[in-house]
Design a protein around this motif. Structure first.
Motif, PDB file in Angstrom:
ATOM      1  N   SER A   1       0.846  -1.191   0.000  1.00 60.75           N
ATOM      2  CA  SER A   1       0.000   0.000   0.000  1.00 60.75           C
ATOM      3  C   SER A   1       0.884   1.244   0.000  1.00 60.75           C
ATOM      4  O   SER A   1       1.794   1.354   0.819  1.00 60.75           O
ATOM      5  CB  SER A   1      -0.908  -0.003   1.238  1.00 60.75           C
ATOM      6  N   PHE A   2       0.599   2.173  -0.907  1.00 65.21           N
ATOM      7  CA  PHE A   2       1.293   3.455  -0.944  1.00 65.21           C
ATOM      8  C   PHE A   2       0.400   4.580  -0.418  1.00 65.21           C
ATOM      9  O   PHE A   2       0.685   5.748  -0.667  1.00 65.21           O
ATOM     10  CB  PHE A   2       1.735   3.786  -2.369  1.00 65.21           C
ATOM     11  N   GLY A   3      -0.649   4.209   0.308  1.00 65.14           N
ATOM     12  CA  GLY A   3      -1.578   5.242   0.762  1.00 65.14           C
ATOM     13  C   GLY A   3      -1.946   5.151   2.224  1.00 65.14           C
ATOM     14  O   GLY A   3      -3.016   5.627   2.626  1.00 65.14           O
TER      15      GLY A   3
ATOM     16  N   TRP B   1       1.652  11.832   0.806  1.00 64.91           N
ATOM     17  CA  TRP B   1       2.226  10.584   0.301  1.00 64.91           C
ATOM     18  C   TRP B   1       3.635  10.345   0.839  1.00 64.91           C
ATOM     19  O   TRP B   1       4.090   9.193   0.925  1.00 64.91           O
ATOM     20  CB  TRP B   1       2.250  10.582  -1.229  1.00 64.91           C
TER      21      TRP B   1
ATOM     22  N   SER C   1       3.517   8.053   3.673  1.00 64.58           N
ATOM     23  CA  SER C   1       3.313   6.677   3.218  1.00 64.58           C
ATOM     24  C   SER C   1       4.638   6.049   2.795  1.00 64.58           C
ATOM     25  O   SER C   1       4.894   4.866   3.058  1.00 64.58           O
ATOM     26  CB  SER C   1       2.322   6.644   2.046  1.00 64.58           C
TER      27      SER C   1
ATOM     28  N   LEU D   1      -2.520   4.589  -3.621  1.00 70.70           N
ATOM     29  CA  LEU D   1      -1.904   5.909  -3.737  1.00 70.70           C
ATOM     30  C   LEU D   1      -2.893   6.928  -4.290  1.00 70.70           C
ATOM     31  O   LEU D   1      -2.997   8.056  -3.790  1.00 70.70           O
ATOM     32  CB  LEU D   1      -0.664   5.833  -4.633  1.00 70.70           C
TER      33      LEU D   1
ATOM     34  N   GLN E   1      -4.360  10.223  -2.307  1.00 68.07           N
ATOM     35  CA  GLN E   1      -4.232  11.592  -2.792  1.00 68.07           C
ATOM     36  C   GLN E   1      -5.583  12.302  -2.830  1.00 68.07           C
ATOM     37  O   GLN E   1      -5.680  13.513  -2.580  1.00 68.07           O
ATOM     38  CB  GLN E   1      -3.591  11.600  -4.178  1.00 68.07           C
TER      39      GLN E   1
END
Length: 317
Positions: A59-61, A241, A244, A119, A123
């Motif tokens: 997960s990038f979020g 971000w 993250s 992501l 955002q």
């Protein structure tokens, strides 16, 4: 999977807990507010590692859950006048609900596709909080009152606030440990190792993934809620971000396949940011160099490398 913890790990954890209990009594040695931030980030990193390390979901979020909980906690405490226990509960619950929404959309994809979905949704959350009137935009939500816990514990005292953060962090880490060592955790690891086989055995794979995603989001939200009360501030940096990316770095440095290894990574990253703050942009360079060394030398992270050394058979044995 072995469900017992080695004796040396128990001893090490006991020493760490005793050291943390001593911190408020020695503010000249270690700043308690700094340790509170470290505890929040340690819980955040371990909660994230539930996804990356044990479920194999990148997960990038995750900052969306951390920051959303911080803003909701600030809203409940500052604008609605709720006590801190309810503010923390609302922040954690909001992160869990958001985790259910994001997880419900993301778990049907794998690899880079899942990461990009998280992501993109994170955002969207960032821009929502940028525009909402109560968040303070770039200035953030300031002067969040800590309040009185349970009606008689004044959290304006750093001493009381520290013990609350320490208790909740230990409780959160204990929960992560129990989940990983439980049958539920074993199934999650099986899904990570061979999802088609787990599905053929009759396990509802999507349900397990979603439950883990919501749990990880909720614990990340608890960390963000505590940070909002500690610093009496919820800022856009909490949903950015970049945070993250930091939590991914913490998990990889500490050891993403270990339960408490990401906490070591969090201590390393937060410590570098704190003690090298005077050097400005050099902090990023030093952190990057350490990350490169760890990736090249300790593929399983710091905790994983230590565990491997402890279990390596001695010559002549």
């Amino acid at each position: 999977m072995n469900t017992t913890m080695p004796t040396w790990q128990k001893a090490f954890m006991a020493v760490v807990v005793l050291a943390l209990l001593v911190v408020p009594w020695a503010p000249q040695v270690v700043y308690p507010v700094f340790v509170m931030k470290l505890l929040c980030m340690a819980l955040f990193a371990c909660a994230y590692s539930l996804l990356l390390g044990f479920a194999g979901m990148m997960s990038f979020g995750h900052a969306a859950f951390f920051g959303s909980a911080a803003y909701v906690t600030g809203l409940a405490a500052k604008h609605w006048g709720l006590p801190p226990e309810l503010a923390l509960l609302m922040g954690t619950g909001a992160a869990a609900v958001l985790g259910a929404v994001v997880g419900g959309l993301a778990i049907h994809r794998q690899g880079i596709y899942l990461a990009m979905i998280t992501l993109a949704l994170a955002q969207m959350v960032y821009f929502i909080f940028l525009q909402l009137p109560f968040t303070g935009a770039e200035d953030g939500m300031q002067q969040i009152p800590r309040g009185t816990l349970l009606g008689f514990i004044d959290l304006r005292s750093d001493f009381a606030m520290y013990h609350l953060v320490l208790f909740l962090t230990i409780a959160g880490l204990w929960l992560i440990h129990r989940v990983v060592r439980s049958p539920f955790g074993h199934v999650v690891v099986a899904i990570r190792e061979h999802e088609p086989r787990a599905r053929s055995l009759g396990y509802p794979v999507e349900r397990y993934k979603l439950m883990l995603f919501v749990l990880s989001a909720a614990l990340s939200g608890l960390a963000g809620s505590m940070k909002a009360l500690v610093f009496q501030l919820a800022a856009l940096s909490d949903v950015h971000w970049h945070l993250s990316g930091d939590v991914v770095l913490m998990a990889l440095l500490g050891g993403m396949h270990t339960v408490f290894g990401p906490a070591i990574g969090a201590a390393l990253v937060v410590g570098l940011q704190y003690y090298l703050d005077a050097f400005g942009g050099w902090v990023t360079l030093v952190t990057g160099l350490i990350f490169m060394v760890c990736v090249l030398s300790f593929r399983s992270g710091i905790a994983g490398a230590v565990a491997a050394l402890r279990t390596r058979p001695r010559d002549g044995s």
